[in-house]
Each structure stands twice: as structure tokens, then as C-alpha cells.
Motif scaffolding. Structure first.
Motif, PDB file in Angstrom:
ATOM      1  N   THR A  15      -4.039  -0.005 -11.198  1.00  0.00           N
ATOM      2  CA  THR A  15      -4.490   1.338 -11.537  1.00  0.00           C
ATOM      3  C   THR A  15      -5.524   1.273 -12.652  1.00  0.00           C
ATOM      4  O   THR A  15      -5.443   0.419 -13.538  1.00  0.00           O
ATOM      5  N   ALA A  16      -6.482   2.181 -12.607  1.00  0.00           N
ATOM      6  CA  ALA A  16      -7.515   2.239 -13.643  1.00  0.00           C
ATOM      7  C   ALA A  16      -7.278   3.384 -14.609  1.00  0.00           C
ATOM      8  O   ALA A  16      -7.925   3.467 -15.651  1.00  0.00           O
ATOM      9  N   ARG A  17      -6.324   4.283 -14.266  1.00  0.00           N
ATOM     10  CA  ARG A  17      -6.107   5.466 -15.102  1.00  0.00           C
ATOM     11  C   ARG A  17      -5.217   5.152 -16.301  1.00  0.00           C
ATOM     12  O   ARG A  17      -4.303   4.329 -16.220  1.00  0.00           O
ATOM     13  N   ARG A  18      -5.491   5.816 -17.391  1.00  0.00           N
ATOM     14  CA  ARG A  18      -4.634   5.687 -18.567  1.00  0.00           C
ATOM     15  C   ARG A  18      -3.278   6.321 -18.272  1.00  0.00           C
ATOM     16  O   ARG A  18      -3.167   7.305 -17.555  1.00  0.00           O
ATOM     17  N   LEU A  59       0.865  -1.187   0.000  1.00  0.00           N
ATOM     18  CA  LEU A  59       0.000   0.000   0.000  1.00  0.00           C
ATOM     19  C   LEU A  59       0.899   1.234   0.000  1.00  0.00           C
ATOM     20  O   LEU A  59       1.652   1.468   0.945  1.00  0.00           O
ATOM     21  N   VAL A  60       0.818   1.986  -1.083  1.00  0.00           N
ATOM     22  CA  VAL A  60       1.699   3.140  -1.274  1.00  0.00           C
ATOM     23  C   VAL A  60       1.024   4.414  -0.755  1.00  0.00           C
ATOM     24  O   VAL A  60      -0.051   4.790  -1.231  1.00  0.00           O
ATOM     25  N   ARG A  61       1.619   5.014   0.233  1.00  0.00           N
ATOM     26  CA  ARG A  61       1.134   6.259   0.855  1.00  0.00           C
ATOM     27  C   ARG A  61      -0.354   6.188   1.224  1.00  0.00           C
ATOM     28  O   ARG A  61      -1.132   7.093   0.883  1.00  0.00           O
ATOM     29  N   PRO A  62      -0.777   5.115   1.909  1.00  0.00           N
ATOM     30  CA  PRO A  62      -2.188   5.005   2.297  1.00  0.00           C
ATOM     31  C   PRO A  62      -2.561   6.123   3.266  1.00  0.00           C
ATOM     32  O   PRO A  62      -1.748   6.560   4.077  1.00  0.00           O
ATOM     33  N   ALA A 112       5.674   7.822 -11.429  1.00  0.00           N
ATOM     34  CA  ALA A 112       6.958   7.444 -10.838  1.00  0.00           C
ATOM     35  C   ALA A 112       6.857   6.104 -10.113  1.00  0.00           C
ATOM     36  O   ALA A 112       7.835   5.353 -10.053  1.00  0.00           O
ATOM     37  N   ASP A 113       5.688   5.803  -9.550  1.00  0.00           N
ATOM     38  CA  ASP A 113       5.474   4.495  -8.926  1.00  0.00           C
ATOM     39  C   ASP A 113       5.340   3.413  -9.986  1.00  0.00           C
ATOM     40  O   ASP A 113       5.945   2.338  -9.885  1.00  0.00           O
ATOM     41  N   VAL A 114       4.545   3.696 -11.015  1.00  0.00           N
ATOM     42  CA  VAL A 114       4.211   2.695 -12.022  1.00  0.00           C
ATOM     43  C   VAL A 114       5.442   2.235 -12.804  1.00  0.00           C
ATOM     44  O   VAL A 114       5.556   1.043 -13.150  1.00  0.00           O
ATOM     45  N   GLY A 134      -2.266   2.331  -4.814  1.00  0.00           N
ATOM     46  CA  GLY A 134      -1.963   3.720  -4.504  1.00  0.00           C
ATOM     47  C   GLY A 134      -2.841   4.307  -3.423  1.00  0.00           C
ATOM     48  O   GLY A 134      -3.790   3.674  -2.946  1.00  0.00           O
ATOM     49  N   PRO A 135      -2.549   5.544  -3.014  1.00  0.00           N
ATOM     50  CA  PRO A 135      -3.340   6.225  -1.991  1.00  0.00           C
ATOM     51  C   PRO A 135      -4.775   6.470  -2.445  1.00  0.00           C
ATOM     52  O   PRO A 135      -5.056   6.561  -3.637  1.00  0.00           O
ATOM     53  N   GLU A 136      -5.664   6.593  -1.469  1.00  0.00           N
ATOM     54  CA  GLU A 136      -7.086   6.677  -1.752  1.00  0.00           C
ATOM     55  C   GLU A 136      -7.461   7.842  -2.668  1.00  0.00           C
ATOM     56  O   GLU A 136      -8.312   7.708  -3.542  1.00  0.00           O
ATOM     57  N   LYS A 137      -6.859   8.995  -2.447  1.00  0.00           N
ATOM     58  CA  LYS A 137      -7.296  10.199  -3.157  1.00  0.00           C
ATOM     59  C   LYS A 137      -6.886  10.224  -4.621  1.00  0.00           C
ATOM     60  O   LYS A 137      -7.680  10.571  -5.505  1.00  0.00           O
TER      61      LYS A 137
END
Length: 274
Positions: A99-102, A27-30, A143-145, A134-137
Motif C-alpha cells: 500500500t502507498a497510503r498513509r 489479490l484482495v477483492r480484485p 481491516a486488511d492491513v 488491494g482492489p484497483e479503485k
């Protein structure tokens, strides 16, 4: 005879479970302790027991996580905390990013239908695996991906791609559990060297970026993060062996040394003191 391990269930009873290796959940920066606790509960339901946290927003330990973890307190109490994603995945061979983002990155995408067997194949060969959430927000950054081998995207409604952190972990945990006894054979596995430890790859990236910075490559400075990500992504995809990484680092050292000697010759030709 299969190996087993002795564990205690949530009622305190001693039970035997198969001693199988499983992916690490990172969990990254939860942000919320409640989500961390709920993620632990989801993990243990489906046999995942190793949790790593990267820079939790509210520090660690977090009492808000305890009540949501319910009977999964052992997962919570054994969680490891890291200052960076690089450190959290340094001992892993195959890492996914959820991740769901393009993305503007050239990172492969793996489907939910094959991810379980794929990770089991690595684990069965003694190669540790993991997945980043990733974090919730805002989710994972580019950089993580770029530190991962592939992106895992769930087939969610494109008009509403909003999963709670614990829900996202739960889906992956279920996929893992339901893929038991399904291995994907790798026909080329015996024809190439072992992939280098991820910490060696990170050192190569940092070495290359340091020297490129010294050479003025990252210009303008505002574009340095994006340029560095575009360098890291193909290096991660390459899955280099330890020898290949040593070769690359030797090449960097040779180029730096050659550049230094060339500058020295120029200064001498100009009559400058050296």
C-alpha cells in the motif's frame, strides 16, 4: 544436489526449474479480470506461481483473465478463491500488505531493499509467506492491513502514487527474483518458539472481540471497526507462539467466567431468582 521440478513452458516444452518455495500473491477483492490475468503473467515471469483471490468482484473463473495471462494460464487455473482475507492467509507465517497510503495504524513498514531477503529467510526456514494487493479503485482497507505483519511501500513519486494492480505485482515479483541467494540471518531465531499458525491468531482475535462486544466495550457501535483494528494490529505484531495464544485465550475464558460468577453473587445478594 539441488532439487528441481518439471514444468512446461509457454511453448509446451518440458523444462527443469529449481523447486524453491516462494511467496503467495493474494489479490484482495480484485475488480477486473484483465488485471488478474496480467498479474499472473507478471508472477510467472519472475518465478511466483501461487495466486489466491479474495472475493473477486466479477466472480470466478473470469474469461477476461485468460487472454491477458498469455502463457501463464497454469498460474491462473490453479488460483484459489477465498471469501475473506483471514481465510486466505490462515496458513501463512509472514504476510505483507502492499500500500502507498498513509495509515493510522501502528504497523511496521519494510523497504524494497530488504523485503526480498527477509521473505527468503522465512521461506528457507519452511515458513510460508505472502503479500496482499488491494482492489484497483481503493486499495487495501485498514481491516486488511491489520492482518499483516508489515507494510511494503514502493518508492514512487509522492505526487503521483498510481500503479496498476498488475504493475504493482510485477514490481514485487521482480524484487523477489532479484533477491536470490540473499538471506538475512536472524540471530535470535533459535531463542524463541515458533510463531503460531495465523488461523490460531485469527481465532484469538475473534474470541477476544466477541467477549468485548458482550461486555459492552465497543461503544459507540459506529467506532467498533476502528477499535477492533486497533486491537488486532498489536496482536499481529506480537508474533505469539501457539502456547502464548492458548494462554491468552485461557485468560479470556477466566475473565468471562469470573464476571459471570460476580454477577451471580450480586443477583443473589439482591434476592433475585437465579
Amino acid at each position: 544436489m539441488s532439487k528441481t521440478k518439471t514444468v512446461k513452458d509457454q511453448m509446451g516444452r518440458v523444462v527443469e526449474q529449481p523447486a524453491t518455495s516462494a511467496p503467495v500473491v493474494v489479490l484482495v477483492r480484485p475488480q477486473l479480470g484483465q488485471n488478474i490475468g496480467a498479474a499472473c503473467r507478471c508472477m510467472l515471469n519472475f518465478g511466483l506461481t501461487e495466486l489466491r483471490l479474495v472475493s473477486p468482484r466479477d466472480g470466478w473463473p473470469n474469461p477476461d483473465a485468460d487472454s491477458m495471462a498469455a502463457g501463464a494460464l497454469p498460474v491462473l487455473q490453479n488460483a484459489q478463491v477465498f471469501d475473506s482475507v483471514e481465510a486466505a492467509v490462515s496458513d501463512l507465517t509472514y504476510v505483507l500488505s502492499a500500500t502507498a497510503r498513509r495509515r493510522e495504524l501502528e504497523v511496521p513498514v519494510i523497504g524494497t531493499d530488504v523485503v526480498g531477503p527477509q521473505m527468503r529467510t522465512y521461506e528457507a526456514a519452511g515458513k510460508r509467506t505472502g503479500i496482499l494487493f488491494g482492489p484497483e479503485k481503493a486499495g487495501l482497507t485498514n481491516a486488511d492491513v491489520v492482518l499483516t505483519d508489515a507494510i511494503l511501500t514502493y518508492p514512487v513519486n509522492p505526487a503521483f502514487q498510481s500503479l496498476n494492480l498488475a504493475q504493482a505485482v510485477n514490481i514485487f515479483a521482480y524484487i523477489w527474483a532479484s533477491s536470490a541467494d540473499q538471506l538475512i540471518p536472524d540471530l535470535f531465531d533459535g531463542s524463541r518458539s515458533e510463531v503460531a499458525p495465523r488461523e490460531d491468531l485469527t481465532r484469538l482475535m475473534e474470541h477476544l472481540e466477541t467477549e468485548l462486544d458482550a461486555a459492552g466495550f465497543f461503544f459507540p457501535a459506529a467506532k467498533k471497526p476502528l477499535m477492533a483494528q486497533n486491537i488486532r494490529a498489536p496482536l499481529t505484531r506480537a508474533k505469539m507462539s501457539a502456547q502464548e495464544i492458548r494462554t491468552f485465550r485461557g485468560m479470556i475464558k477466566a475473565l468471562v467466567k469470573g464476571r459471570g460468577e460476580a454477577l451471580l453473587k450480586i443477583r443473589r445478594a439482591r434476592g433475585e431468582d437465579v
